[in-house]
Design a protein around this motif. Structure first.
Motif, PDB file in Angstrom:
ATOM      1  N   GLN A 119       0.819  -1.205   0.000  1.00 46.40           N
ATOM      2  CA  GLN A 119       0.000   0.000   0.000  1.00 46.40           C
ATOM      3  C   GLN A 119       0.860   1.264   0.000  1.00 46.40           C
ATOM      4  O   GLN A 119       0.521   2.257  -0.653  1.00 46.40           O
ATOM      5  CB  GLN A 119      -0.939  -0.011   1.208  1.00 46.40           C
ATOM      6  CG  GLN A 119      -2.043  -1.053   1.093  1.00 46.40           C
ATOM      7  CD  GLN A 119      -2.856  -1.194   2.373  1.00 46.40           C
ATOM      8  OE1 GLN A 119      -2.716  -0.405   3.307  1.00 46.40           O
ATOM      9  NE2 GLN A 119      -3.721  -2.201   2.421  1.00 46.40           N
ATOM     10  N   GLN A 120       1.991   1.201   0.700  1.00 44.35           N
ATOM     11  CA  GLN A 120       2.917   2.333   0.688  1.00 44.35           C
ATOM     12  C   GLN A 120       3.464   2.581  -0.722  1.00 44.35           C
ATOM     13  O   GLN A 120       3.535   3.725  -1.180  1.00 44.35           O
ATOM     14  CB  GLN A 120       4.092   2.067   1.632  1.00 44.35           C
ATOM     15  CG  GLN A 120       3.814   2.271   3.102  1.00 44.35           C
ATOM     16  CD  GLN A 120       5.075   2.059   3.922  1.00 44.35           C
ATOM     17  OE1 GLN A 120       5.413   0.934   4.292  1.00 44.35           O
ATOM     18  NE2 GLN A 120       5.765   3.128   4.202  1.00 44.35           N
ATOM     19  N   ILE A 121       3.833   1.500  -1.390  1.00 42.13           N
ATOM     20  CA  ILE A 121       4.373   1.627  -2.741  1.00 42.13           C
ATOM     21  C   ILE A 121       3.317   2.202  -3.678  1.00 42.13           C
ATOM     22  O   ILE A 121       3.583   3.124  -4.466  1.00 42.13           O
ATOM     23  CB  ILE A 121       4.870   0.270  -3.264  1.00 42.13           C
ATOM     24  CG1 ILE A 121       5.985  -0.292  -2.363  1.00 42.13           C
ATOM     25  CG2 ILE A 121       5.337   0.396  -4.714  1.00 42.13           C
ATOM     26  CD1 ILE A 121       7.213   0.572  -2.279  1.00 42.13           C
ATOM     27  N   GLY A 187       3.175  -8.819  -7.359  1.00 40.48           N
ATOM     28  CA  GLY A 187       2.196  -8.164  -6.498  1.00 40.48           C
ATOM     29  C   GLY A 187       2.054  -6.671  -6.710  1.00 40.48           C
ATOM     30  O   GLY A 187       1.213  -6.034  -6.076  1.00 40.48           O
ATOM     31  N   PHE A 188       2.839  -6.085  -7.613  1.00 41.62           N
ATOM     32  CA  PHE A 188       2.794  -4.640  -7.832  1.00 41.62           C
ATOM     33  C   PHE A 188       1.792  -4.306  -8.939  1.00 41.62           C
ATOM     34  O   PHE A 188       1.970  -4.702 -10.090  1.00 41.62           O
ATOM     35  CB  PHE A 188       4.174  -4.109  -8.218  1.00 41.62           C
ATOM     36  CG  PHE A 188       5.207  -4.253  -7.149  1.00 41.62           C
ATOM     37  CD1 PHE A 188       5.162  -3.452  -6.010  1.00 41.62           C
ATOM     38  CD2 PHE A 188       6.231  -5.179  -7.269  1.00 41.62           C
ATOM     39  CE1 PHE A 188       6.126  -3.571  -5.019  1.00 41.62           C
ATOM     40  CE2 PHE A 188       7.195  -5.305  -6.292  1.00 41.62           C
ATOM     41  CZ  PHE A 188       7.144  -4.507  -5.154  1.00 41.62           C
ATOM     42  N   ARG A 189       0.788  -3.556  -8.608  1.00 46.40           N
ATOM     43  CA  ARG A 189      -0.230  -3.152  -9.580  1.00 46.40           C
ATOM     44  C   ARG A 189       0.366  -2.294 -10.692  1.00 46.40           C
ATOM     45  O   ARG A 189      -0.022  -2.413 -11.860  1.00 46.40           O
ATOM     46  CB  ARG A 189      -1.328  -2.375  -8.857  1.00 46.40           C
ATOM     47  CG  ARG A 189      -2.398  -1.807  -9.770  1.00 46.40           C
ATOM     48  CD  ARG A 189      -3.363  -0.945  -8.977  1.00 46.40           C
ATOM     49  NE  ARG A 189      -4.342  -0.305  -9.844  1.00 46.40           N
ATOM     50  CZ  ARG A 189      -5.163   0.663  -9.446  1.00 46.40           C
ATOM     51  NH1 ARG A 189      -5.135   1.095  -8.181  1.00 46.40           N
ATOM     52  NH2 ARG A 189      -6.023   1.206 -10.285  1.00 46.40           N
ATOM     53  N   TYR A 190       1.316  -1.444 -10.316  1.00 43.64           N
ATOM     54  CA  TYR A 190       1.914  -0.532 -11.289  1.00 43.64           C
ATOM     55  C   TYR A 190       3.310  -0.992 -11.707  1.00 43.64           C
ATOM     56  O   TYR A 190       4.195  -0.176 -11.963  1.00 43.64           O
ATOM     57  CB  TYR A 190       1.983   0.882 -10.710  1.00 43.64           C
ATOM     58  CG  TYR A 190       0.633   1.503 -10.432  1.00 43.64           C
ATOM     59  CD1 TYR A 190      -0.326   1.614 -11.436  1.00 43.64           C
ATOM     60  CD2 TYR A 190       0.306   1.982  -9.168  1.00 43.64           C
ATOM     61  CE1 TYR A 190      -1.563   2.190 -11.190  1.00 43.64           C
ATOM     62  CE2 TYR A 190      -0.920   2.564  -8.908  1.00 43.64           C
ATOM     63  CZ  TYR A 190      -1.854   2.661  -9.921  1.00 43.64           C
ATOM     64  OH  TYR A 190      -3.084   3.228  -9.674  1.00 43.64           O
ATOM     65  N   SER A 191       3.507  -2.269 -11.813  1.00 44.94           N
ATOM     66  CA  SER A 191       4.804  -2.818 -12.206  1.00 44.94           C
ATOM     67  C   SER A 191       5.192  -2.361 -13.607  1.00 44.94           C
ATOM     68  O   SER A 191       4.338  -2.157 -14.480  1.00 44.94           O
ATOM     69  CB  SER A 191       4.758  -4.346 -12.166  1.00 44.94           C
ATOM     70  OG  SER A 191       5.930  -4.897 -12.713  1.00 44.94           O
ATOM     71  N   HIS A 192       6.500  -2.256 -13.816  1.00 50.44           N
ATOM     72  CA  HIS A 192       6.997  -1.975 -15.168  1.00 50.44           C
ATOM     73  C   HIS A 192       6.613  -3.104 -16.124  1.00 50.44           C
ATOM     74  O   HIS A 192       6.543  -2.887 -17.348  1.00 50.44           O
ATOM     75  CB  HIS A 192       8.523  -1.805 -15.142  1.00 50.44           C
ATOM     76  CG  HIS A 192       9.268  -3.057 -14.792  1.00 50.44           C
ATOM     77  ND1 HIS A 192       9.927  -3.813 -15.735  1.00 50.44           N
ATOM     78  CD2 HIS A 192       9.451  -3.696 -13.606  1.00 50.44           C
ATOM     79  CE1 HIS A 192      10.491  -4.857 -15.157  1.00 50.44           C
ATOM     80  NE2 HIS A 192      10.213  -4.807 -13.862  1.00 50.44           N
TER      81      HIS A 192
END
Length: 341
Positions: A119-121, A187-192
């Protein structure tokens, strides 16, 4: 631009990108640097890509082979806010901790803790995205041609949010070693690795044409196959086979351009090139385009009469002992500026 500027002289200390002395008001082209990489899991360093490209631009002679008067139009690099760079540097160790935990299979045992870190990321991304949307809108309202330089390939999403909000239908020419169509990665929604999955949610994007692709997962391949032609991938191996069996690069490029609509956004991940041209990029892959193959492709887009509505260059990463990646990146960016006029 100063009437005393000599385009044949060496770049002077304190000058702008490419050694140009123009102000933002005088420049027709604005480059927004985005110092951001929170999801790169192999080699990091693209956060310093904008600075590497800026430094490399000082070695670029201004008489462009195809667009010799390009410098006269003026190119100005904006500034990335210090508070956002500080936020990035604060979040970077947290994202690295998440990735390490995934590799060590520790997430499930500490799910609440790591959900808070995710959530922080994501909150950091949202803050940066809000700033970037504002800058893109601001410069476009001034009638400027706007390009981005990253940073990892997660950074162009706000550009497409701006275009979509204007209901401006367009296609994307995407040069990359990777499809970047994963729904999420680690797990990163905004992953590269998810940038084009996210972008393809916008209805204004009529078509995605991918070039240089040579690393992808089953999910990405299935998404391409099930897109009903909305996504076309020109896989590097298939293009090479066509050329080995007698077709020319001109023939292959003509097929690529034929898939594009009238308005085109161009997204270049430097790892779309052969890794000898970008050895320090985050995820190098064997194969890829030669430099002049990319230049020819970009020129043919322009010569086809298509309108360039925006562009980005991402994943340039400076080496510890040389300026090669920044040198190549600066030249790719200069060419993107040229075809956008």
């Amino acid at each position: 631009m100063s009437v005393f500027f000599d385009p044949n002289a060496a770049a002077m200390a304190g000058s702008g990108i490419y050694g140009l002395p123009c102000t933002s008001e005088e420049a027709e082209i604005i480059i927004i640097p985005v110092e951001w990489e929170l999801t790169t899991s192999y080699n990091r360093g693209t956060v310093d890509g904008p600075n590497a490209v800026f430094d490399g631009s000082m070695q670029v002679d201004l008489c462009h082979h195809d667009y010799p008067d390009l410098w006269q139009h003026g190119i100005f690099m904006d500034e990335f806010p210090k508070d956002l760079r500080e936020l990035h540097d604060k979040l970077s160790p947290i994202s690295e901790e998440i990735i390490e935990a995934i590799e060590n299979n520790e997430i499930e045992d500490n799910i609440v803790e790591y959900n808070a870190k995710y959530q922080q990321i994501e909150a950091g991304f949202e803050k940066m995205f809000a700033w970037l949307r504002e800058r893109i809108e601001y410069w476009k309202s001034k009638g400027k041609i706007v390009g981005l330089v990253g940073g990892d390939h997660s950074v162009p999403l706000p550009y497409h949010q701006v275009l979509n909000a204007k209901n401006e239908n367009y296609g994307i020419l995407h040069i990359d070693a990777h499809s970047d169509l994963r729904e999420s990665f680690e797990g990163f929604r905004y992953s590269h690795a998810s940038i084009f999955f996210n972008i393809m949610q916008y209805k204004s994007v009529e078509k995605l044409v991918q070039v240089g692709i040579r690393d992808y997962c089953h999910q990405e391949k299935q998404l391409i196959n099930d897109s009903n032609g909305r996504i076309t991938a020109f896989y590097d191996r298939d293009c090479r086979r066509r050329m080995y069996e007698g077709e020319s690069w001109k023939d292959v490029v003509a097929d690529m351009i034929d898939k594009l609509p009238e308005k085109v956004y161009i997204s270049v991940d430097i790892d779309g090139l052969d890794p000898k041209l970008c050895p320090n990029t985050g995820t190098p892959v064997p194969g890829g385009l030669e430099y002049e193959e990319l230049m020819y492709l970009l020129n043919m887009v322009r010569e086809s009469g298509r309108k360039i509505v925006g562009f980005d260059l991402c994943e340039v990463s400076p080496g510890e002992d040389d300026e090669w990646d920044g040198n190549v990146g600066a030249r790719v960016l200069y060419h993107l500026c040229g075809i956008s006029l």
